[in-house]
Design a protein around this motif. Structure first.
Motif, PDB file in Angstrom:
ATOM      1  N   VAL A 111       0.836  -1.200   0.000  1.00 15.62           N
ATOM      2  CA  VAL A 111       0.000   0.000   0.000  1.00 15.62           C
ATOM      3  C   VAL A 111       0.877   1.260   0.000  1.00 15.62           C
ATOM      4  CG1 VAL A 111      -1.751   1.309   1.271  1.00 15.62           C
ATOM      5  CG2 VAL A 111      -1.926  -1.185   1.107  1.00 15.62           C
ATOM      6  N   LEU A 112       1.975   1.235   0.758  1.00 18.63           N
ATOM      7  CA  LEU A 112       2.896   2.376   0.747  1.00 18.63           C
ATOM      8  C   LEU A 112       3.408   2.630  -0.672  1.00 18.63           C
ATOM      9  CD1 LEU A 112       4.683   4.502   2.150  1.00 18.63           C
ATOM     10  CD2 LEU A 112       6.362   2.686   2.553  1.00 18.63           C
ATOM     11  N   GLU A 113       3.789   1.577  -1.372  1.00 19.17           N
ATOM     12  CA  GLU A 113       4.278   1.726  -2.740  1.00 19.17           C
ATOM     13  C   GLU A 113       3.178   2.238  -3.666  1.00 19.17           C
ATOM     14  OE1 GLU A 113       5.886  -2.107  -3.666  1.00 19.17           O
ATOM     15  OE2 GLU A 113       7.857  -1.637  -2.778  1.00 19.17           O
ATOM     16  N   ALA A 114       1.939   1.822  -3.417  1.00 23.57           N
ATOM     17  CA  ALA A 114       0.828   2.326  -4.224  1.00 23.57           C
ATOM     18  C   ALA A 114       0.680   3.840  -4.058  1.00 23.57           C
ATOM     19  CB  ALA A 114      -0.472   1.616  -3.834  1.00 23.57           C
ATOM     20  N   PHE A 115       0.780   4.326  -2.819  1.00 19.25           N
ATOM     21  CA  PHE A 115       0.740   5.774  -2.592  1.00 19.25           C
ATOM     22  C   PHE A 115       1.920   6.466  -3.277  1.00 19.25           C
ATOM     23  CE2 PHE A 115      -2.022   4.955   1.241  1.00 19.25           C
ATOM     24  CZ  PHE A 115      -3.094   5.714   0.798  1.00 19.25           C
ATOM     25  N   PHE A 116       3.089   5.874  -3.177  1.00 16.42           N
ATOM     26  CA  PHE A 116       4.263   6.458  -3.816  1.00 16.42           C
ATOM     27  C   PHE A 116       4.076   6.558  -5.335  1.00 16.42           C
ATOM     28  CE2 PHE A 116       7.597   5.218  -0.352  1.00 16.42           C
ATOM     29  CZ  PHE A 116       7.263   6.354   0.359  1.00 16.42           C
ATOM     30  N   HIS A 117       3.504   5.515  -5.937  1.00 20.28           N
ATOM     31  CA  HIS A 117       3.353   5.478  -7.392  1.00 20.28           C
ATOM     32  C   HIS A 117       2.273   6.426  -7.898  1.00 20.28           C
ATOM     33  CE1 HIS A 117       5.148   1.143  -7.431  1.00 20.28           C
ATOM     34  NE2 HIS A 117       6.079   2.077  -7.406  1.00 20.28           N
ATOM     35  N   HIS A 118       1.351   6.810  -7.022  1.00 20.99           N
ATOM     36  CA  HIS A 118       0.229   7.655  -7.454  1.00 20.99           C
ATOM     37  C   HIS A 118       0.055   8.869  -6.539  1.00 20.99           C
ATOM     38  CE1 HIS A 118      -1.030   4.570 -10.331  1.00 20.99           C
ATOM     39  NE2 HIS A 118      -0.817   3.673  -9.370  1.00 20.99           N
ATOM     40  N   GLN A 119       1.160   9.426  -6.119  1.00 19.10           N
ATOM     41  CA  GLN A 119       1.117  10.572  -5.211  1.00 19.10           C
ATOM     42  C   GLN A 119       0.313  11.736  -5.764  1.00 19.10           C
ATOM     43  OE1 GLN A 119       5.156  11.684  -4.348  1.00 19.10           O
ATOM     44  NE2 GLN A 119       5.253  10.396  -2.511  1.00 19.10           N
ATOM     45  N   GLU A 120       0.397  11.931  -7.074  1.00 14.68           N
ATOM     46  CA  GLU A 120      -0.240  13.102  -7.666  1.00 14.68           C
ATOM     47  C   GLU A 120      -1.743  13.141  -7.419  1.00 14.68           C
ATOM     48  OE1 GLU A 120      -0.586   9.782 -10.514  1.00 14.68           O
ATOM     49  OE2 GLU A 120       1.079  10.609  -9.334  1.00 14.68           O
ATOM     50  N   LEU A 121      -2.336  11.988  -7.119  1.00 15.99           N
ATOM     51  CA  LEU A 121      -3.770  11.944  -6.839  1.00 15.99           C
ATOM     52  C   LEU A 121      -4.116  12.618  -5.520  1.00 15.99           C
ATOM     53  CD1 LEU A 121      -4.571   8.233  -7.827  1.00 15.99           C
ATOM     54  CD2 LEU A 121      -4.975  10.291  -9.199  1.00 15.99           C
ATOM     55  N   PHE A 122      -3.113  12.775  -4.663  1.00 15.77           N
ATOM     56  CA  PHE A 122      -3.365  13.289  -3.313  1.00 15.77           C
ATOM     57  C   PHE A 122      -2.615  14.596  -3.030  1.00 15.77           C
ATOM     58  CE2 PHE A 122      -3.586   8.652  -3.406  1.00 15.77           C
ATOM     59  CZ  PHE A 122      -4.922   8.483  -3.102  1.00 15.77           C
ATOM     60  N   TYR A 123      -2.025  15.171  -4.062  1.00 16.99           N
ATOM     61  CA  TYR A 123      -1.404  16.478  -3.889  1.00 16.99           C
ATOM     62  C   TYR A 123      -2.488  17.535  -3.678  1.00 16.99           C
ATOM     63  CZ  TYR A 123       3.093  14.643  -5.631  1.00 16.99           C
ATOM     64  OH  TYR A 123       4.260  13.952  -5.790  1.00 16.99           O
ATOM     65  N   GLY A 124      -2.085  18.659  -3.110  1.00 15.24           N
ATOM     66  CA  GLY A 124      -3.035  19.730  -2.836  1.00 15.24           C
ATOM     67  C   GLY A 124      -3.772  20.203  -4.066  1.00 15.24           C
ATOM     68  N   LYS A 125      -3.070  20.264  -5.197  1.00 15.77           N
ATOM     69  CA  LYS A 125      -3.691  20.747  -6.427  1.00 15.77           C
ATOM     70  C   LYS A 125      -4.844  19.848  -6.850  1.00 15.77           C
ATOM     71  CE  LYS A 125      -2.567  22.089 -11.187  1.00 15.77           C
ATOM     72  NZ  LYS A 125      -1.486  22.187 -12.209  1.00 15.77           N
ATOM     73  N   ALA A 126      -4.693  18.532  -6.634  1.00 15.95           N
ATOM     74  CA  ALA A 126      -5.721  17.577  -7.063  1.00 15.95           C
ATOM     75  C   ALA A 126      -6.914  17.537  -6.117  1.00 15.95           C
ATOM     76  CB  ALA A 126      -5.110  16.180  -7.178  1.00 15.95           C
ATOM     77  N   THR A 127      -6.732  17.955  -4.884  1.00  9.54           N
ATOM     78  CA  THR A 127      -7.810  17.826  -3.884  1.00  9.54           C
ATOM     79  C   THR A 127      -8.261  19.171  -3.320  1.00  9.54           C
ATOM     80  OG1 THR A 127      -6.202  17.528  -2.074  1.00  9.54           O
ATOM     81  CG2 THR A 127      -6.953  15.550  -3.219  1.00  9.54           C
ATOM     82  N   PHE A 128      -7.748  20.252  -3.874  1.00 14.40           N
ATOM     83  CA  PHE A 128      -7.980  21.591  -3.320  1.00 14.40           C
ATOM     84  C   PHE A 128      -9.462  21.924  -3.177  1.00 14.40           C
ATOM     85  CE2 PHE A 128      -8.537  26.212  -3.839  1.00 14.40           C
ATOM     86  CZ  PHE A 128      -7.799  26.653  -2.751  1.00 14.40           C
ATOM     87  N   ASN A 129     -10.273  21.572  -4.176  1.00 15.25           N
ATOM     88  CA  ASN A 129     -11.690  21.932  -4.175  1.00 15.25           C
ATOM     89  C   ASN A 129     -12.583  20.826  -3.626  1.00 15.25           C
ATOM     90  OD1 ASN A 129     -11.419  24.553  -5.351  1.00 15.25           O
ATOM     91  ND2 ASN A 129     -11.049  23.577  -7.342  1.00 15.25           N
ATOM     92  N   LYS A 130     -11.985  19.828  -2.973  1.00 17.86           N
ATOM     93  CA  LYS A 130     -12.764  18.710  -2.440  1.00 17.86           C
ATOM     94  C   LYS A 130     -12.822  18.803  -0.919  1.00 17.86           C
ATOM     95  CE  LYS A 130     -11.444  15.652  -6.253  1.00 17.86           C
ATOM     96  NZ  LYS A 130     -10.785  14.383  -6.645  1.00 17.86           N
ATOM     97  N   SER A 131     -13.935  18.359  -0.360  1.00 13.97           N
ATOM     98  CA  SER A 131     -14.081  18.378   1.093  1.00 13.97           C
ATOM     99  C   SER A 131     -13.230  17.284   1.718  1.00 13.97           C
ATOM    100  CB  SER A 131     -15.548  18.158   1.478  1.00 13.97           C
ATOM    101  OG  SER A 131     -15.956  16.830   1.150  1.00 13.97           O
ATOM    102  N   LYS A 132     -13.002  17.402   3.015  1.00 14.84           N
ATOM    103  CA  LYS A 132     -12.233  16.396   3.732  1.00 14.84           C
ATOM    104  C   LYS A 132     -12.884  15.020   3.629  1.00 14.84           C
ATOM    105  CE  LYS A 132     -10.419  15.262   8.327  1.00 14.84           C
ATOM    106  NZ  LYS A 132     -10.327  15.707   9.754  1.00 14.84           N
TER     107      LYS A 132
END
Length: 228
Positions: A111-132
């Protein structure tokens, strides 16, 4: 001073002034995710502090994994989460790892490697307009996809379990108590390495570990001779 520098200063201040934790607030088990089996004290111990959405943590993992696998009989590794305050979703993704480790310890690094491979999905730019709540649901879905769909409800429940929140906080506090102020941050046999926040390549790890493993081999040989 930019925001990242200010945040680094904040983390450093926490590390300097964080009070000694009371006995009642100590975790029931030591923090960290063991890579492979936590075995023999004679092994060289590497401790790594990672942020799942930190690019430098991501880049440092492949060479570290390679060298630990090569020295499996002589080296052991434990990874601690250290969610940096200036990385959006660092705490939530770190919490997902603690939930995973509770459900299936053998899948934590996957799972750690999965997050590493797809970090861009969880960067601020990708989630800025989404609620917690929306971001958390996304992290739950992502973790379940990596871990297995049958775990989806357990992962979602994990985010409502205060124990996983406390475990993630303990990990951060533990890093502060150790003097960690950025990621990746490494200790070898309890001693911090220089250049915190920078990835170490394969040659760097070999240069560091080769003499330690050689000394360790000579020590074990002497112990064996003395036992005969």
């Amino acid at each position: 001073m930019d925001f990242k520098s200010m945040s680094l200063g904040f983390v450093t201040l926490l590390c300097l002034v964080w009070p000694i934790v009371s006995q009642s607030s100590m975790p029931a088990v030591p923090d960290g995710f063991w890579y492979g089996e936590a075995a023999a004290e004679e092994k060289v111990l590497i401790e790594a502090f990672f942020d799942p959405v930190c690019p430098d943590s991501r880049d440092s993992w492949p060479p570290l994994k390679q060298v630990v696998d090569e020295f499996a009989s002589r080296v052991r590794l434990v990874v601690h989460t250290f969610p940096l305050p200036y990385h959006d979703n660092a705490f939530a993704t770190s919490r997902a790892l603690h939930i995973t480790n509770k459900l299936n310890t053998s899948a934590t690094y996957h799972v750690l490697e999965a997050f590493f491979h797809h970090q861009e999905l969880f960067y601020g730019k990708a989630t800025f307009n989404k609620s917690k709540a929306v971001v958390t649901d996304h992290i739950v879905d992502f973790t379940a996809k990596a871990l297995g769909s049958s775990y989806h409800s357990a992962i979602k429940s994990g985010f409502n379990d205060t124990n996983t929140d406390h475990a993630t906080r303990y990990a951060f506090k533990y890093g502060c108590l150790r003097g960690v102020y950025g990621t990746p941050f490494f200790f070898v046999n309890g001693f911090p390495l220089a250049d915190a926040g920078s990835a170490i390549n394969y040659k760097g790890w070999r240069k560091l570990l080769d003499p330690l493993v050689s000394k360790q081999g000579r020590y074990l040989q002497q112990q064996l001779l003395h036992s005969l």
